[in-house]
Write a protein that holds these residues in place. Structure first.
Motif, PDB file in Angstrom:
ATOM      1  N   TRP A 180       0.676  11.371  -0.347  1.00 56.07           N
ATOM      2  CA  TRP A 180       1.432  10.917   0.369  1.00 56.07           C
ATOM      3  C   TRP A 180       1.153  10.619   1.888  1.00 56.07           C
ATOM      4  CZ3 TRP A 180       6.423   9.359  -0.499  1.00 56.07           C
ATOM      5  CH2 TRP A 180       7.224   9.745  -1.728  1.00 56.07           C
ATOM      6  N   VAL A 181       0.181  11.393   2.437  1.00 58.39           N
ATOM      7  CA  VAL A 181      -0.192  11.140   3.753  1.00 58.39           C
ATOM      8  C   VAL A 181      -1.298  10.052   3.766  1.00 58.39           C
ATOM      9  CG1 VAL A 181      -1.697  12.525   5.508  1.00 58.39           C
ATOM     10  CG2 VAL A 181       0.111  13.808   4.445  1.00 58.39           C
ATOM     11  N   MET A 182      -2.105   9.919   3.068  1.00 56.40           N
ATOM     12  CA  MET A 182      -2.916   8.780   2.896  1.00 56.40           C
ATOM     13  C   MET A 182      -2.185   7.492   2.890  1.00 56.40           C
ATOM     14  SD  MET A 182      -5.827   8.075   3.172  1.00 56.40           S
ATOM     15  CE  MET A 182      -6.765   6.125   3.242  1.00 56.40           C
ATOM     16  N   GLY A 183      -0.898   7.452   2.148  1.00 58.59           N
ATOM     17  CA  GLY A 183      -0.139   6.156   1.953  1.00 58.59           C
ATOM     18  C   GLY A 183       0.587   6.029   3.272  1.00 58.59           C
ATOM     19  N   ALA A 184       0.989   6.943   3.994  1.00 57.69           N
ATOM     20  CA  ALA A 184       1.661   6.741   5.217  1.00 57.69           C
ATOM     21  C   ALA A 184       0.569   6.259   6.203  1.00 57.69           C
ATOM     22  CB  ALA A 184       2.212   7.962   5.686  1.00 57.69           C
TER      23      ALA A 184
ATOM     24  N   LEU B 252       0.614  -1.202  -0.025  1.00 56.50           N
ATOM     25  CA  LEU B 252       0.124   0.091   0.076  1.00 56.50           C
ATOM     26  C   LEU B 252       0.902   1.191   0.094  1.00 56.50           C
ATOM     27  CD1 LEU B 252      -2.854  -1.083   2.652  1.00 56.50           C
ATOM     28  CD2 LEU B 252      -3.278  -0.453   0.112  1.00 56.50           C
ATOM     29  N   VAL B 253       1.987   1.339   0.999  1.00 56.91           N
ATOM     30  CA  VAL B 253       2.829   2.501   0.785  1.00 56.91           C
ATOM     31  C   VAL B 253       3.379   2.634  -0.689  1.00 56.91           C
ATOM     32  CG1 VAL B 253       4.906   3.217   1.732  1.00 56.91           C
ATOM     33  CG2 VAL B 253       3.227   2.313   3.429  1.00 56.91           C
ATOM     34  N   LEU B 254       3.954   1.499  -1.157  1.00 62.36           N
ATOM     35  CA  LEU B 254       4.656   1.541  -2.386  1.00 62.36           C
ATOM     36  C   LEU B 254       3.615   2.135  -3.589  1.00 62.36           C
ATOM     37  CD1 LEU B 254       6.967   1.029  -4.232  1.00 62.36           C
ATOM     38  CD2 LEU B 254       6.251  -1.430  -4.377  1.00 62.36           C
ATOM     39  N   LEU B 255       2.410   1.595  -3.413  1.00 67.08           N
ATOM     40  CA  LEU B 255       1.463   2.031  -4.320  1.00 67.08           C
ATOM     41  C   LEU B 255       1.083   3.586  -4.291  1.00 67.08           C
ATOM     42  CD1 LEU B 255      -1.120   1.515  -6.428  1.00 67.08           C
ATOM     43  CD2 LEU B 255      -2.404   1.258  -4.501  1.00 67.08           C
ATOM     44  N   HIS B 256       0.951   3.987  -3.090  1.00 69.12           N
ATOM     45  CA  HIS B 256       0.621   5.498  -2.875  1.00 69.12           C
ATOM     46  C   HIS B 256       2.225   6.355  -3.193  1.00 69.12           C
ATOM     47  CE1 HIS B 256      -2.706   4.365  -0.818  1.00 69.12           C
ATOM     48  NE2 HIS B 256      -3.216   5.619  -0.940  1.00 69.12           N
ATOM     49  N   ILE B 257       3.182   5.832  -3.222  1.00 74.50           N
ATOM     50  CA  ILE B 257       4.152   6.517  -3.740  1.00 74.50           C
ATOM     51  C   ILE B 257       4.302   6.671  -5.233  1.00 74.50           C
ATOM     52  CG2 ILE B 257       6.876   6.287  -3.799  1.00 74.50           C
ATOM     53  CD1 ILE B 257       6.890   5.153  -1.278  1.00 74.50           C
ATOM     54  N   VAL B 258       4.069   5.589  -5.736  1.00 77.94           N
ATOM     55  CA  VAL B 258       3.738   5.652  -7.283  1.00 77.94           C
ATOM     56  C   VAL B 258       2.664   6.602  -7.737  1.00 77.94           C
ATOM     57  CG1 VAL B 258       3.072   4.340  -9.284  1.00 77.94           C
ATOM     58  CG2 VAL B 258       4.974   3.000  -7.538  1.00 77.94           C
ATOM     59  N   LEU B 259       1.307   6.620  -6.943  1.00 77.99           N
ATOM     60  CA  LEU B 259       0.621   7.405  -7.249  1.00 77.99           C
ATOM     61  C   LEU B 259       0.674   8.749  -7.033  1.00 77.99           C
ATOM     62  CD1 LEU B 259      -2.512   5.598  -5.842  1.00 77.99           C
ATOM     63  CD2 LEU B 259      -2.138   6.025  -8.482  1.00 77.99           C
ATOM     64  N   ALA B 260       1.695   9.123  -5.983  1.00 74.14           N
ATOM     65  CA  ALA B 260       2.127  10.619  -5.996  1.00 74.14           C
ATOM     66  C   ALA B 260       3.076  10.835  -6.692  1.00 74.14           C
ATOM     67  CB  ALA B 260       2.758  10.597  -4.434  1.00 74.14           C
ATOM     68  N   LYS B 261       3.889  10.326  -7.296  1.00 72.06           N
ATOM     69  CA  LYS B 261       4.825  10.707  -8.423  1.00 72.06           C
ATOM     70  C   LYS B 261       4.085  10.674  -9.617  1.00 72.06           C
ATOM     71  CE  LYS B 261       8.878   9.364  -6.355  1.00 72.06           C
ATOM     72  NZ  LYS B 261       9.843  10.150  -6.106  1.00 72.06           N
ATOM     73  N   LEU B 262       3.032   9.840  -9.977  1.00 68.15           N
ATOM     74  CA  LEU B 262       2.439  10.237 -11.117  1.00 68.15           C
ATOM     75  C   LEU B 262       1.498  11.627 -11.120  1.00 68.15           C
ATOM     76  CD1 LEU B 262       1.011   6.637 -11.821  1.00 68.15           C
ATOM     77  CD2 LEU B 262       2.626   7.880 -13.391  1.00 68.15           C
ATOM     78  N   LEU B 263       1.137  11.722  -9.861  1.00 69.31           N
ATOM     79  CA  LEU B 263       0.304  13.094  -9.619  1.00 69.31           C
ATOM     80  C   LEU B 263       0.899  14.288  -9.791  1.00 69.31           C
ATOM     81  CD1 LEU B 263      -2.296  12.480  -6.773  1.00 69.31           C
ATOM     82  CD2 LEU B 263      -2.788  13.222  -9.117  1.00 69.31           C
ATOM     83  N   ALA B 264       2.445  14.032  -9.308  1.00 68.74           N
ATOM     84  CA  ALA B 264       3.422  15.104  -9.489  1.00 68.74           C
ATOM     85  C   ALA B 264       3.643  15.556 -11.039  1.00 68.74           C
ATOM     86  CB  ALA B 264       4.627  14.910  -8.466  1.00 68.74           C
ATOM     87  N   GLY B 265       3.871  14.459 -11.655  1.00 68.75           N
ATOM     88  CA  GLY B 265       4.095  14.555 -13.213  1.00 68.75           C
ATOM     89  C   GLY B 265       2.968  15.077 -13.851  1.00 68.75           C
ATOM     90  N   GLN B 266       1.760  14.997 -13.516  1.00 70.85           N
ATOM     91  CA  GLN B 266       0.660  15.436 -14.361  1.00 70.85           C
ATOM     92  C   GLN B 266       0.625  17.049 -14.348  1.00 70.85           C
ATOM     93  OE1 GLN B 266      -1.436  13.347 -16.087  1.00 70.85           O
ATOM     94  NE2 GLN B 266      -0.036  11.948 -15.821  1.00 70.85           N
ATOM     95  N   ARG B 267       0.656  17.469 -13.294  1.00 71.45           N
ATOM     96  CA  ARG B 267       0.340  19.151 -12.996  1.00 71.45           C
ATOM     97  C   ARG B 267      -0.961  19.349 -13.558  1.00 71.45           C
ATOM     98  NH1 ARG B 267       2.980  20.084  -8.924  1.00 71.45           N
ATOM     99  NH2 ARG B 267       2.274  22.161  -9.300  1.00 71.45           N
ATOM    100  N   MET B 268      -1.897  18.565 -13.159  1.00 72.69           N
ATOM    101  CA  MET B 268      -3.371  18.864 -13.600  1.00 72.69           C
ATOM    102  C   MET B 268      -4.048  19.101 -12.263  1.00 72.69           C
ATOM    103  SD  MET B 268      -4.203  16.642 -17.027  1.00 72.69           S
ATOM    104  CE  MET B 268      -4.144  15.062 -16.064  1.00 72.69           C
ATOM    105  N   SER B 269      -5.187  19.819 -12.314  1.00 75.00           N
ATOM    106  CA  SER B 269      -6.015  19.698 -11.213  1.00 75.00           C
ATOM    107  C   SER B 269      -7.534  19.230 -11.499  1.00 75.00           C
ATOM    108  CB  SER B 269      -6.271  21.467 -10.788  1.00 75.00           C
ATOM    109  OG  SER B 269      -6.765  22.076 -11.701  1.00 75.00           O
ATOM    110  N   LEU B 270      -8.158  18.874 -10.540  1.00 84.01           N
ATOM    111  CA  LEU B 270      -9.482  18.374 -10.456  1.00 84.01           C
ATOM    112  C   LEU B 270     -10.142  19.434 -10.198  1.00 84.01           C
ATOM    113  CD1 LEU B 270      -8.713  14.576  -9.479  1.00 84.01           C
ATOM    114  CD2 LEU B 270      -9.242  15.414 -11.723  1.00 84.01           C
ATOM    115  N   ASP B 271     -11.157  20.164 -10.767  1.00 78.70           N
ATOM    116  CA  ASP B 271     -12.108  20.848 -10.408  1.00 78.70           C
ATOM    117  C   ASP B 271     -11.714  22.147  -9.458  1.00 78.70           C
ATOM    118  OD1 ASP B 271     -14.577  22.024 -10.495  1.00 78.70           O
ATOM    119  OD2 ASP B 271     -15.186  20.984  -8.452  1.00 78.70           O
ATOM    120  N   GLY B 272     -10.372  22.545  -9.914  1.00 81.19           N
ATOM    121  CA  GLY B 272      -9.627  23.703  -9.287  1.00 81.19           C
ATOM    122  C   GLY B 272      -8.712  23.231  -7.991  1.00 81.19           C
ATOM    123  N   LEU B 273      -8.723  21.967  -7.818  1.00 79.98           N
ATOM    124  CA  LEU B 273      -7.704  21.399  -6.769  1.00 79.98           C
ATOM    125  C   LEU B 273      -6.127  21.648  -7.009  1.00 79.98           C
ATOM    126  CD1 LEU B 273      -9.583  18.178  -5.847  1.00 79.98           C
ATOM    127  CD2 LEU B 273     -10.016  20.234  -4.472  1.00 79.98           C
TER     128      LEU B 273
END
Length: 149
Positions: free
Chosen positions: A53-57, A22-43
């Protein structure tokens, strides 16, 4: 019981490995999110990366703690206390809900895995169920059928 120690140990080991996954999965998801630089509905994208990162931890710590407690339960072979039982029950409920979600998102193999883990947790809880209180003896008037005067 002979089978309760191996079941608790197996459940604990599986949960510790799952926590690492689970921690590894969230690390990968955080890296992918950081590379996208898109927002969802202004987030804010940085906020989404931080939240991942926090949810993975948090999730990794929670599942890992449940796994360590199950390993200790199997090693010590004693009935767990109330707080440990509540934590393990919440872990079982979490696995049931995540299993229902994984059917649609990942597939039946992931669902089967989640249900096996759920079964191991529930089996550990049932095999280490605390002994109930001893029934109180009946009052003397009810024992013999004749009331003492």
């Amino acid at each position: 019981m002979v089978a309760r120690r191996p079941i608790a140990l197996a459940a604990g080991i599986v949960l510790v490995l799952e926590a690492a996954g689970l921690v590894l999965l969230h690390i990968v998801l955080a890296k992918l999110l950081a590379g996208q630089r898109m927002s969802l509905d202004g987030l804010d994208p940085d906020l989404m990366v931080t939240a991942t990162w926090v949810m993975g931890a948090v999730l990794g710590t929670y599942v890992g703690l449940c796994g360590v407690l199950l390993v200790l339960l199997g090693v010590r072979d004693r009935v767990p206390g109330r707080a440990v039982r509540i934590l393990l029950i919440s872990c079982a409920i979490t696995h049931a809900v995540l299993g229902a979600v994984t059917v649609g998102l990942v597939g039946w193999a992931a669902f089967a895995y989640m249900m096996v883990v759920l079964g191991l947790i529930v089996a550990s809880l049932l095999l280490y169920a605390p002994e109930g209180p001893e029934p109180e003896p009946a009052p003397p008037a009810e024992r013999g059928g004749v009331a003492a005067a």
